[in-house]
Design a protein around this motif. Structure first.
Motif, PDB file in Angstrom:
ATOM      1  N   ASN A  27      -3.426 125.210 102.285  1.00 35.82           N
ATOM      2  CA  ASN A  27      -2.179 125.129 102.811  1.00 35.82           C
ATOM      3  C   ASN A  27      -1.035 125.319 102.160  1.00 35.82           C
ATOM      4  N   THR A  28       0.460 125.904 102.363  1.00 39.62           N
ATOM      5  CA  THR A  28       1.327 125.592 101.462  1.00 39.62           C
ATOM      6  C   THR A  28       1.820 124.383 101.956  1.00 39.62           C
ATOM      7  N   VAL A  29       2.958 123.940 101.008  1.00 35.41           N
ATOM      8  CA  VAL A  29       3.510 122.776 101.275  1.00 35.41           C
ATOM      9  C   VAL A  29       4.297 123.027 102.580  1.00 35.41           C
ATOM     10  N   HIS A  30       4.945 124.047 102.791  1.00 35.96           N
ATOM     11  CA  HIS A  30       5.874 124.478 103.918  1.00 35.96           C
ATOM     12  C   HIS A  30       4.966 124.174 105.113  1.00 35.96           C
ATOM     13  N   ARG A  31       3.901 124.551 105.248  1.00 38.39           N
ATOM     14  CA  ARG A  31       2.800 124.455 106.383  1.00 38.39           C
ATOM     15  C   ARG A  31       2.683 123.053 106.774  1.00 38.39           C
ATOM     16  N   VAL A  32       2.327 122.227 105.426  1.00 39.92           N
ATOM     17  CA  VAL A  32       2.099 121.139 105.791  1.00 39.92           C
ATOM     18  C   VAL A  32       3.117 120.116 106.309  1.00 39.92           C
ATOM     19  N   GLU A  33       4.423 120.514 105.793  1.00 35.85           N
ATOM     20  CA  GLU A  33       5.623 119.817 106.206  1.00 35.85           C
ATOM     21  C   GLU A  33       6.048 120.331 107.937  1.00 35.85           C
ATOM     22  N   GLU A  34       5.626 121.429 108.080  1.00 38.03           N
ATOM     23  CA  GLU A  34       5.882 121.719 109.429  1.00 38.03           C
ATOM     24  C   GLU A  34       4.875 120.870 110.509  1.00 38.03           C
ATOM     25  N   LEU A  35       3.611 120.386 110.254  1.00 28.49           N
ATOM     26  CA  LEU A  35       2.914 119.545 111.040  1.00 28.49           C
ATOM     27  C   LEU A  35       3.574 118.211 110.973  1.00 28.49           C
ATOM     28  N   LYS A  36       4.124 117.697 109.588  1.00 24.75           N
ATOM     29  CA  LYS A  36       4.767 116.351 109.350  1.00 24.75           C
ATOM     30  C   LYS A  36       5.983 116.498 110.484  1.00 24.75           C
ATOM     31  N   SER A  37       6.798 117.337 110.394  1.00 21.90           N
ATOM     32  CA  SER A  37       8.033 117.506 111.344  1.00 21.90           C
ATOM     33  C   SER A  37       7.610 117.319 112.761  1.00 21.90           C
ATOM     34  N   VAL A  38       6.624 117.946 113.162  1.00 24.61           N
ATOM     35  CA  VAL A  38       6.296 118.114 114.691  1.00 24.61           C
ATOM     36  C   VAL A  38       5.888 116.454 115.194  1.00 24.61           C
ATOM     37  N   ILE A  39       4.962 115.738 114.017  1.00 24.57           N
ATOM     38  CA  ILE A  39       4.384 114.585 114.241  1.00 24.57           C
ATOM     39  C   ILE A  39       5.922 113.334 114.247  1.00 24.57           C
ATOM     40  N   ARG A  40       6.553 113.791 113.453  1.00 29.38           N
ATOM     41  CA  ARG A  40       7.782 112.800 113.409  1.00 29.38           C
ATOM     42  C   ARG A  40       8.640 112.818 114.531  1.00 29.38           C
ATOM     43  N   MET A  41       8.582 113.902 115.288  1.00 30.26           N
ATOM     44  CA  MET A  41       9.381 113.984 116.434  1.00 30.26           C
ATOM     45  C   MET A  41       8.838 113.422 117.644  1.00 30.26           C
ATOM     46  N   GLY A  42       7.545 113.054 117.545  1.00 31.52           N
ATOM     47  CA  GLY A  42       6.664 112.391 118.569  1.00 31.52           C
ATOM     48  C   GLY A  42       7.402 111.237 119.168  1.00 31.52           C
ATOM     49  N   PRO A  43       7.694 110.067 118.409  1.00 33.55           N
ATOM     50  CA  PRO A  43       8.403 108.997 119.043  1.00 33.55           C
ATOM     51  C   PRO A  43       9.541 109.065 119.755  1.00 33.55           C
ATOM     52  N   ILE A  44      10.299 110.129 119.343  1.00 44.03           N
ATOM     53  CA  ILE A  44      11.803 110.221 119.745  1.00 44.03           C
ATOM     54  C   ILE A  44      11.415 110.926 121.179  1.00 44.03           C
ATOM     55  N   TRP A  45      10.720 112.057 120.800  1.00 41.94           N
ATOM     56  CA  TRP A  45      10.387 112.505 122.181  1.00 41.94           C
ATOM     57  C   TRP A  45      10.009 111.710 123.238  1.00 41.94           C
ATOM     58  N   ALA A  46       8.987 110.832 123.033  1.00 39.33           N
ATOM     59  CA  ALA A  46       8.533 109.761 124.038  1.00 39.33           C
ATOM     60  C   ALA A  46       9.487 108.991 124.645  1.00 39.33           C
ATOM     61  N   ALA A  47      10.616 108.552 123.960  1.00 42.51           N
ATOM     62  CA  ALA A  47      11.478 107.806 124.534  1.00 42.51           C
ATOM     63  C   ALA A  47      12.631 108.294 125.533  1.00 42.51           C
ATOM     64  N   GLY A  48      12.289 109.624 125.486  1.00 39.30           N
ATOM     65  CA  GLY A  48      13.047 110.472 127.021  1.00 39.30           C
ATOM     66  C   GLY A  48      12.406 110.182 128.109  1.00 39.30           C
ATOM     67  N   ILE A  49      11.119 110.016 128.006  1.00 44.05           N
ATOM     68  CA  ILE A  49      10.335 109.885 129.367  1.00 44.05           C
ATOM     69  C   ILE A  49      11.023 108.954 130.441  1.00 44.05           C
ATOM     70  N   LEU A  50      11.297 107.845 129.952  1.00 40.83           N
ATOM     71  CA  LEU A  50      11.674 106.852 131.142  1.00 40.83           C
ATOM     72  C   LEU A  50      13.108 107.336 131.811  1.00 40.83           C
ATOM     73  N   LEU A  51      13.897 107.935 131.038  1.00 39.98           N
ATOM     74  CA  LEU A  51      15.132 108.314 131.533  1.00 39.98           C
ATOM     75  C   LEU A  51      14.984 109.357 132.606  1.00 39.98           C
ATOM     76  N   ILE A  52      14.021 110.315 132.448  1.00 42.36           N
ATOM     77  CA  ILE A  52      13.778 111.380 133.543  1.00 42.36           C
ATOM     78  C   ILE A  52      13.126 110.522 134.644  1.00 42.36           C
ATOM     79  N   THR A  53      12.381 109.652 134.501  1.00 41.99           N
ATOM     80  CA  THR A  53      11.659 108.696 135.536  1.00 41.99           C
ATOM     81  C   THR A  53      12.904 108.065 136.412  1.00 41.99           C
ATOM     82  N   ALA A  54      13.894 107.769 135.739  1.00 41.94           N
ATOM     83  CA  ALA A  54      14.923 106.950 136.239  1.00 41.94           C
ATOM     84  C   ALA A  54      15.774 107.913 137.070  1.00 41.94           C
ATOM     85  N   ALA A  55      16.247 109.269 136.504  1.00 41.55           N
ATOM     86  CA  ALA A  55      16.813 110.289 137.220  1.00 41.55           C
ATOM     87  C   ALA A  55      16.125 110.971 138.241  1.00 41.55           C
ATOM     88  N   ALA A  56      14.934 110.921 138.391  1.00 39.86           N
ATOM     89  CA  ALA A  56      14.008 111.599 139.156  1.00 39.86           C
ATOM     90  C   ALA A  56      14.220 110.968 140.829  1.00 39.86           C
TER      91      ALA A  56
END
Length: 585
Positions: free
Chosen positions: A314-343
């Motif tokens: 695979n190209t570097v661009h495609r490898v970095e696509e995967l890395k970008s998605v993984i890096r977003m994971g922890p920030i994504w998870a932080a938003g869960i409890l705010l939704i729990t509170a607002a629900a």
């Protein structure tokens, strides 16, 4: 850092007429969003009342039904995003999904109109009313399922589709993208404000037939408005399954796991022609994180460089696509409890409001479900203040076009959400004190002589939190996701809402089960909130959010923004090409 990004020449299947898109398309997209949200919020905001009063569900079962529906409707966007990014495109995904949603609303409206599709009315002398039978519940669940499927196609695509109308490689348009997110949310909030006032009032005072019929008509109008603008839209063709590309990188890296890493990342495989259709705005460049995946881009003698087997190379661009998605994971998870509170605004906060004096004047009462008007008004006011005053002022100090980064914006939202649930606990103590003072602790159906506007602060704080956190979350996903995965990235936003809703269901179920005592007491009782400990529940969420904020600050501090390699064209009589690393933050 705000770096210049100039216009690049578009090649391949993504080519669209350059004159399409821009601000001229916004009325059609916003009209679609306004009508759609009027429909969605119009039937969901007051649905707890419908389930408990019309279908005679117990409170906890009704609350969990709503949060499960919300969770499912926020989980299906992953499927819708996959369809849009892989082969259907965003326009057709939105159109077909809206029609499915329309069918679900029609079914739900019919169930409210036809007497045989709901249980008989509860008489005044009945202590226990007849609950809806399995057939009647089946119609309800099918209607909600169709709505959830429709939402799955609509929600992840409409935000990305609107942002797509602005070419980020054009210096005259790229700064309008972040403004789009603010005004998109503003229009959405305005339509929701109408829903929680006008539509809820109709449901409570005229009937559920009209109360659900009007949102159904609004949804039909939203489809017409959206399709009517088709000739003006800037449509980006799908570039293949993003999930397949991510899996290919994982498989290729695993197959080459025994290879030694290269000494210089410039030796890794690059192929601009292969990546042309998925890197119109610029190619992702190599980062020194998660270097195991770099093995997918190591060239061996077995690899064909002209026509590589993407399951091996695979190209570097495609490898970095995967890395970008993984890096977003922890920030994504932080938003869960705010939704729990607002629900809780549409479940237990609503139930609180139903027990309190809701007179605005001697002759006019505000429906309990319309308390969300404070959330929405606060959100709209905050967005307008943020866009028109806060950003221009703070920009002078930060130098950022958007004023502050979306990570900072999200952090502010987290802090405000903590205050919201903390205040909610004290408001519940005040409500119960009034009930005990007037001898109403064992009369759950009696109105407690305390104004419902004691709940207004918590609703307003939730609105402010959403204006910061939710819009920042959307900006984060759209900006930091690979450009060929933006529908999928927006689906992550809804996936966080799904996880937050399911977390709420799990939390409510656990507390309801384990706080039960032999004498019948419970933190979250089904029949008498006056004897419950709802304030403990709110404060538990507050403590969870404090821990979540600490986690988020840690993740944000160490987050690495995606670097993009961009071709620059400066027009000063001559065109010069150069390369720079670009971050939209």
């Amino acid at each position: 850092m705000m770096n210049k990004m100039a216009k690049v020449e578009k090649k391949g299947p993504h080519v669209d007429q350059k004159m399409k898109g821009g601000m001229v398309t916004m009325p059609f997209i916003f009209a679609n969003e306004v009508c759609e949200k009027l429909a969605v919020v119009g039937f969901s905001t007051n649905m707890l009342t419908y389930l408990t009063k019309q279908l005679h569900m117990p409170l906890t079962k009704a609350a969990n039904t709503l949060t499960n529906f919300s969770g499912t409707a926020s989980l299906t966007p992953l499927l819708g995003a996959f369809i849009a990014d892989a082969f259907a495109g965003r326009f057709w995904t939105i159109t077909v999904a809206s029609i499915i949603y329309q069918i679900g609303l029609i079914s739900l409206t019919l169930s409210a109109v036809l007497p045989k599709l709901r249980p008989p009315p509860c008489k005044n002398d009945q202590l226990v009313c007849k609950e809806a039978d399995s057939g009647q519940l089946a119609i309800l669940y099918v209607s909600l399922l169709l709505s959830a499927i429709g939402a799955g196609g609509y929600r992840p695509c409409v935000v990305s589709f609107g942002a797509d109308q602005f070419d980020e490689t054009d210096p005259t348009q790229k700064t309008k993208t972040w403004k789009f997110f603010n005004w998109y949310y503003f229009c959405m909030g305005a339509s929701m404000l109408v829903a929680v006032t006008v539509i809820v009032y109709i449901q409570d005072n005229i009937g559920w037939g009209w109360g659900l019929g009007i949102p159904t008509i609004a949804m039909a109008l939203s489809i017409i408005a959206f399709v009517f603008g088709y000739p003006l839209y800037r449509n980006l063709n799908p570039s293949g399954s993003p999930f397949t590309r991510l899996v290919q990188v994982c498989v290729a890296a695993y197959r080459k796991r025994n290879l030694a890493l290269v000494s210089d990342h410039k030796l890794l495989y690059e192929n601009e022609e292969l990546d042309a259709s998925i890197s119109l705005g610029g190619r992702l460049v190599h980062t020194n994180h998660m270097i195991f995946f770099d093995k997918a881009a190591i060239v061996t003698e077995e690899d064909n460089l002209r026509a590589p087997n993407l399951w091996r190379l695979n190209t570097v661009h495609r490898v970095e696509e995967l890395k970008s998605v993984i890096r977003m994971g922890p920030i994504w998870a932080a938003g869960i409890l705010l939704i729990t509170a607002a629900a809780q605004q549409n479940t237990f906060s609503l139930q609180q409001a139903k027990t309190m004096n809701n007179h605005m004047t001697k002759s006019f009462k505000i429906p309990a479900a319309s308390m969300n008007v404070f959330t929405l008004s606060s959100m709209l006011f905050t967005i307008a203040l943020y866009d028109r005053i806060f950003v221009p002022v703070i920009r002078r100090f930060t130098g950022l076009e958007r004023g502050i980064s979306f990570l900072t914006r999200m952090g502010i939202g987290f802090v405000i959400s903590i205050l919201a649930t903390l205040v909610a606990g004290f408001a519940e103590i005040k409500r119960k004190q009034a009930a005990f003072a007037h001898g109403l602790q064992d009369k759950p159906h009696e109105i407690i002589p305390i104004s419902v506007f004691w709940l207004a602060p918590q609703y307003c704080l939730h609105g402010m939190a959403e204006a910061f956190m939710s819009i920042g979350h959307l900006e984060f996903f759209y900006d930091q996701a690979p450009e060929s995965m933006r529908s999928t990235a927006t689906a992550f936003f809804w996936l966080a809402i799904s996880a937050g809703s399911y977390t709420s269901t799990l939390l409510v179920s656990i507390i309801h089960k384990y706080s039960a005592r032999p004498d019948g007491s419970n933190w979250l009782p089904d029949n008498n909130l006056n004897r419950g400990k709802l304030e403990y529940f709110y404060w538990l969420i507050t403590l969870l959010q404090v821990g979540n904020l600490i986690y988020y600050l840690f993740c944000a501090k160490f987050y690495t923004f995606k670097p993009i390699q961009v071709h620059i064209k400066e027009i000063d009589g001559q065109t010069e090409d150069g390369i720079e690393l670009s971050s939209h933050v």
